[in-house]
Scaffold this motif. Sequence first.
Motif, PDB file in Angstrom:
ATOM      1  N   LYS A  45       1.297   0.733 -16.407  1.00 45.49           N
ATOM      2  CA  LYS A  45       1.532   1.858 -15.481  1.00 45.49           C
ATOM      3  C   LYS A  45       0.334   1.946 -14.561  1.00 45.49           C
ATOM      4  O   LYS A  45      -0.783   2.184 -15.012  1.00 45.49           O
ATOM      5  CB  LYS A  45       1.687   3.145 -16.275  1.00 45.49           C
ATOM      6  N   GLU A  46       0.628   1.751 -13.271  1.00 42.57           N
ATOM      7  CA  GLU A  46      -0.512   1.827 -12.372  1.00 42.57           C
ATOM      8  C   GLU A  46      -0.640   3.255 -11.886  1.00 42.57           C
ATOM      9  O   GLU A  46       0.368   3.887 -11.592  1.00 42.57           O
ATOM     10  CB  GLU A  46      -0.288   0.880 -11.185  1.00 42.57           C
ATOM     11  N   PRO A  47      -1.882   3.765 -11.794  1.00 46.69           N
ATOM     12  CA  PRO A  47      -2.045   5.142 -11.299  1.00 46.69           C
ATOM     13  C   PRO A  47      -1.492   5.215  -9.893  1.00 46.69           C
ATOM     14  O   PRO A  47      -1.510   4.236  -9.155  1.00 46.69           O
ATOM     15  CB  PRO A  47      -3.559   5.356 -11.324  1.00 46.69           C
ATOM     16  N   PRO A  97       3.590   3.704  -3.497  1.00 46.68           N
ATOM     17  CA  PRO A  97       3.562   3.641  -4.972  1.00 46.68           C
ATOM     18  C   PRO A  97       4.537   2.563  -5.453  1.00 46.68           C
ATOM     19  O   PRO A  97       5.615   2.417  -4.884  1.00 46.68           O
ATOM     20  CB  PRO A  97       4.014   5.034  -5.410  1.00 46.68           C
ATOM     21  N   ARG A  98       4.056   1.775  -6.457  1.00 51.39           N
ATOM     22  CA  ARG A  98       4.936   0.688  -6.904  1.00 51.39           C
ATOM     23  C   ARG A  98       5.572   1.075  -8.234  1.00 51.39           C
ATOM     24  O   ARG A  98       5.017   1.888  -8.975  1.00 51.39           O
ATOM     25  CB  ARG A  98       4.095  -0.575  -7.126  1.00 51.39           C
ATOM     26  N   ALA A  99       6.748   0.518  -8.499  1.00 48.93           N
ATOM     27  CA  ALA A  99       7.392   0.783  -9.800  1.00 48.93           C
ATOM     28  C   ALA A  99       6.484   0.186 -10.871  1.00 48.93           C
ATOM     29  O   ALA A  99       5.824  -0.822 -10.620  1.00 48.93           O
ATOM     30  CB  ALA A  99       8.729   0.070  -9.842  1.00 48.93           C
ATOM     31  N   PRO A 100       6.413   0.847 -12.060  1.00 50.11           N
ATOM     32  CA  PRO A 100       5.532   0.303 -13.090  1.00 50.11           C
ATOM     33  C   PRO A 100       5.933  -1.140 -13.423  1.00 50.11           C
ATOM     34  O   PRO A 100       7.092  -1.492 -13.376  1.00 50.11           O
ATOM     35  CB  PRO A 100       5.758   1.223 -14.293  1.00 50.11           C
ATOM     36  N   HIS A 101       4.896  -1.993 -13.691  1.00 45.46           N
ATOM     37  CA  HIS A 101       5.172  -3.342 -14.137  1.00 45.46           C
ATOM     38  C   HIS A 101       5.887  -3.281 -15.480  1.00 45.46           C
ATOM     39  O   HIS A 101       5.657  -2.378 -16.259  1.00 45.46           O
ATOM     40  CB  HIS A 101       3.844  -4.087 -14.384  1.00 45.46           C
ATOM     41  N   SER A 102       6.737  -4.223 -15.716  1.00 46.19           N
ATOM     42  CA  SER A 102       7.287  -4.302 -17.057  1.00 46.19           C
ATOM     43  C   SER A 102       7.301  -5.783 -17.418  1.00 46.19           C
ATOM     44  O   SER A 102       8.024  -6.554 -16.801  1.00 46.19           O
ATOM     45  CB  SER A 102       8.721  -3.751 -17.057  1.00 46.19           C
ATOM     46  N   VAL A 103       6.440  -6.139 -18.343  1.00 44.42           N
ATOM     47  CA  VAL A 103       6.334  -7.563 -18.690  1.00 44.42           C
ATOM     48  C   VAL A 103       6.593  -7.684 -20.185  1.00 44.42           C
ATOM     49  O   VAL A 103       6.107  -6.871 -20.969  1.00 44.42           O
ATOM     50  CB  VAL A 103       4.907  -8.076 -18.380  1.00 44.42           C
ATOM     51  N   THR A 104       7.429  -8.630 -20.569  1.00 41.48           N
ATOM     52  CA  THR A 104       7.742  -8.762 -21.993  1.00 41.48           C
ATOM     53  C   THR A 104       7.057  -9.998 -22.546  1.00 41.48           C
ATOM     54  O   THR A 104       7.139 -11.061 -21.931  1.00 41.48           O
ATOM     55  CB  THR A 104       9.263  -8.924 -22.189  1.00 41.48           C
ATOM     56  N   PHE A 105       6.358  -9.839 -23.616  1.00 42.75           N
ATOM     57  CA  PHE A 105       5.781 -11.008 -24.287  1.00 42.75           C
ATOM     58  C   PHE A 105       6.552 -11.239 -25.565  1.00 42.75           C
ATOM     59  O   PHE A 105       7.028 -10.295 -26.197  1.00 42.75           O
ATOM     60  CB  PHE A 105       4.327 -10.707 -24.692  1.00 42.75           C
ATOM     61  N   LYS A 106       6.643 -12.465 -25.957  1.00 42.20           N
ATOM     62  CA  LYS A 106       7.301 -12.731 -27.236  1.00 42.20           C
ATOM     63  C   LYS A 106       6.353 -13.608 -28.059  1.00 42.20           C
ATOM     64  O   LYS A 106       5.889 -14.635 -27.568  1.00 42.20           O
ATOM     65  CB  LYS A 106       8.621 -13.463 -26.996  1.00 42.20           C
TER      66      LYS A 106
END
Lengths: 136, 294
Positions: B158-160, B169-178
């Motif tokens: 979540k970027e301030p 303002p950008r949408a929060p990053h969502s990165v999935t690690f496995k």
Amino acid sequence: GQETVSSGLKKPLVPASLNLSEYFKQFLFPQNECELHDFRLSFSQLKWDNWIVAPHRYSPRYCKGDCPRAVGHRYGSPVHTMVQNIIYEKQLDSSVPRPSCVPAKYSPLSVLTIEPDGSIAYKEYEDMIATRCTCR
Amino acid sequence: SLASRGEAQIAASAEWEPGAEPWSLLQPLDGRDRSGLLSPLFKVLCDGQGGVPRLQPDSRALRYMKRLYKAYATKEGIPKSNRSHLYNTVRLFTPHVQHDKQASVDQVTGTVRSVDLLFNLDRVTAVEHLLKSVLLYTFNTSVSFPSAANCVCHLVLKEPASSSSKTPPRAPHSVTFKSQFELKKKYKWVEVDVTALLQPLVASDKRSVHVSVTLTCVKDQRQHPSAQVSALNLARPSLLLYLNDTSAQARHRWYSLRYKGSPSQAPDQGGLPACPIGEEAAKGVRSSRHRHRR
């Protein structure tokens, strides 16, 4: 240089009672020559152990001693050192000191510290432990 | 180099105010006290105190870093020359928790734990360049978990809200690690590599990282079909940053590597192996003891 050397000899280095072999040993093994000295300190002595977690002991070492007149390859001294020695001995300029015995080589040290915000940092610092001395 | 130019900048532009403390001349221009050992040493010379009061770190974090120190340095504190890594700084940050949803346990979906974390990276200086970052999970060895489990780590960065109106303002990053964890008695820590996620953030001088972490672990059916899934006693992950400090005081390993005749390795961001420190450290200790005996 003859007169300098002889003036050196004139000093009463040996009390009459010392035997000859002791006397000559002085010349074979020069006393108080520039060399590396050990010195260990613990960070608790400095009251730093609340922020320096490791190492527990730190031996920075130091160089001390007289620089021989004809400084050569043994100390890895540059020619400049010999020139400075001649200026000093010839008293060409009273502000020019004799060459000093200083560290020539260091090894790094790893330090584990607690930062003011409570985070923990491992860092490697260069030139923290003297490993060799030179005259210059 | 950048660091030496910075220092020259300090010397050239510093105003000597009467009464100013001599070490303040070494302060970086933005005034934050950042640089490692030098400024505390100066402070001792000036007012004889042993440094500023410090917050006490998390005991688990301290234990981990002491173990790292033993793996990287000799008893005398000299960095071990057999280490081929290029970083000369490792920083461990424990998070401030925004909110912590307790682990939910389900026989099918496994253990799920999500936590909202805020890391304050103020101590990272401008001359410390990020090479690798990992989330460090500590496990309580007394969990009754099967020896193997499949875990999925889901992170949302979540970027301030940007303070300047210029950048939208950008949408929060969502990165999935496995990644798959093997839980053995001797592993107390597991690292999850998040370098790709944090690299742009740290490089852009952001020092506050707000991330939501959800870890889901499902037992490995093949090994223990009858094993009951119980709540994983997951401590909140800490953040480990492996950095290369380019300042003059820091040790530059590539320098010694280069002069030892072996080609220096340029780090590629994802290539640094993430492996449990326990195993690596244990290996290091074992081989040196063996050498001693011989």
